[in-house]
Design a protein around this motif. Sequence first.
Motif, PDB file in Angstrom:
ATOM      1  N   LEU A 250       1.988   2.868   3.096  1.00  0.00           N
ATOM      2  CA  LEU A 250       2.756   2.096   4.083  1.00  0.00           C
ATOM      3  C   LEU A 250       4.109   2.721   4.397  1.00  0.00           C
ATOM      4  O   LEU A 250       4.565   2.722   5.522  1.00  0.00           O
ATOM      5  CB  LEU A 250       2.933   0.685   3.551  1.00  0.00           C
ATOM      6  N   PHE A 251       4.761   3.227   3.372  1.00  0.00           N
ATOM      7  CA  PHE A 251       6.121   3.712   3.585  1.00  0.00           C
ATOM      8  C   PHE A 251       6.266   5.210   3.432  1.00  0.00           C
ATOM      9  O   PHE A 251       7.361   5.720   3.256  1.00  0.00           O
ATOM     10  CB  PHE A 251       7.078   2.969   2.657  1.00  0.00           C
TER      11      PHE A 251
ATOM     12  N   GLU B  66       6.687   8.911   4.512  1.00  0.00           N
ATOM     13  CA  GLU B  66       7.361   9.537   5.651  1.00  0.00           C
ATOM     14  C   GLU B  66       6.297  10.062   6.618  1.00  0.00           C
ATOM     15  O   GLU B  66       5.259  10.541   6.184  1.00  0.00           O
ATOM     16  CB  GLU B  66       8.206  10.721   5.173  1.00  0.00           C
ATOM     17  N   PRO B  67       6.530   9.962   7.916  1.00  0.00           N
ATOM     18  CA  PRO B  67       5.554  10.523   8.855  1.00  0.00           C
ATOM     19  C   PRO B  67       5.406  12.028   8.652  1.00  0.00           C
ATOM     20  O   PRO B  67       6.370  12.708   8.322  1.00  0.00           O
ATOM     21  CB  PRO B  67       6.151  10.217  10.223  1.00  0.00           C
TER      22      PRO B  67
ATOM     23  N   ASP C 288       0.854  -1.161   0.000  1.00  0.00           N
ATOM     24  CA  ASP C 288       0.000   0.000   0.000  1.00  0.00           C
ATOM     25  C   ASP C 288       0.902   1.227   0.000  1.00  0.00           C
ATOM     26  O   ASP C 288       1.853   1.301   0.782  1.00  0.00           O
ATOM     27  CB  ASP C 288      -0.868  -0.019   1.258  1.00  0.00           C
TER      28      ASP C 288
END
Lengths: 467, 66
Positions: B61-62, B64-65, B58
């Motif tokens: 999913l990765f 960056e916050p 997805d």
Amino acid sequence: MSQTRDELCWMTISEAAPLIKRRELSPVELTQAHLDRADAVDDRVKAFVTRIDDKAMAAARAAESEIASGHYRGPLHGIPVSLKDFYDTAGVRTTAMSKIFADRVPDEDCTVAASLKGAGTVLLGKVSMSEFGLRGHPTSLFSIPNNPWNLNRSCGQSSSGSAASLAAGVSMGSFGSDSGGSLRNPAHSVGIVGLKPTFGRVSRYGVIPCSHSMDTTGPMARSVADIAALLQATAGHDPHDPYSSKEPVPDYSANLNDGIKGLRIGVPRDYFFNKDGGADPETLDLAEQAIDVLEGLGAQVKEVTIPSVADVRASQGVIMISEAFAYHRQFLRDRHDEYGPVKFRFMLGALYTAEDYLQAQLLRSRICREVAEVFEQVDIIATPSMPRPASVQGDMGHPFSSLGGLNFLVVFNATGHPAISVPCGFTGEGMPVGLQLAARPFQEAALLTAANAYQQSTDWHTKHPVL
Amino acid sequence: MAEHPLPSHDELDARLKGAGIQLSNEELEFFRGAYPEFLDQLKLLYSYDVTGEAYPFDVALFQEPQ
């Protein structure tokens, strides 16, 4: 000290840690108890590949001294642990259970080993596994471990030594790896807890690779609370691992006891509970009973469907073996006589084309979307961990027999979601089985809360084999 | 979806050889035992009509916050 050796060895990390902190339990005594028990039982279980007793005792004495001088590092300080022989450990042989690496002694700790060292754990040694992390046929180096519940049964694949060391009471925590169920399968097989975190949550730097787009490192222990402590010490961004996530790390123990009232649990019964699909009905019944327990604790259980889940193996298998072949290619050309039977599975990677690999990735994308859609309706997915209990030792079938067939674990390797196996009962033959719970990406805290709620309501995890 | 052409056993032998892996006749015979399941796996894989670009996870999913 009032505890006997075996009482010490069956303590959980969360039971021992406060005693160590208050200096009512000595890390030296705790470590010695584990080494003594390993002397007594590991000739039958065969969990350890390499023991480092002298280094372990030195680390335990250092921990004791630090704590005595007021420098308590936290809940893993002075706790004896083991590591799968996939994890590089500075100055300690790391073999992947293969003659290819029989004399390999890394100069540097992998990130997980360094983090555990920093948390003050005491490394007892390296534990066994399937050769290079694939299905447990005889390895080219050492023997594979026996299941502590029945020495004629397997411990599952591939983090078998980690699982065996915990079920046999010869370590208090361990780390395995999971590219196709490799830590949840052994956790199920020996009745302990195994967490495959979200892909990217825990560093893989310094861990021998299997499949770069699915390899996941994760903790194994005898309780969910212990898993939380081990995850806390190792989760977080590592610039050395290109897939490592920068997602912030929450406090995994803070909400462990919050309960699960109102939690929405999805159960994909059509595939995972199909009694005509070749699974052991008793194993499915035990998982179903575990879901009833969760419902009794206030969870809302509903049926869900993952349409392509039955065929995920076709995608995951092509990807895993293609990526593994990329790592093993040169060894297979020059030194294939040094592998055990696992070499034939790696060689399949030479047969796939780029088109096959991309078709597998496209199918994987589809399955990712399907699972994401399910997680729009529910918070947790619950399934049996495996279709059946641990197999008879040596009854691993043909090296190619795992290309297809029923598999409840690999879907979350394909999608990257976190998934945990917790013990949920014993078959009539006395073999443990597990319940698998999965959550949204980076929702390990919610997963641990659900698993802990189950564990607080049952006593399967408190039972130990007689050795 | 048109049926995807599958490689013959001889072609699979050639791919192994092309990868630089030399097996004894006995080992090659054992390895060839995998071909029927290998081809079944490919048949299943290509039974899916999946197109576009492969995003293994997805997309969120990765990220960056924030």
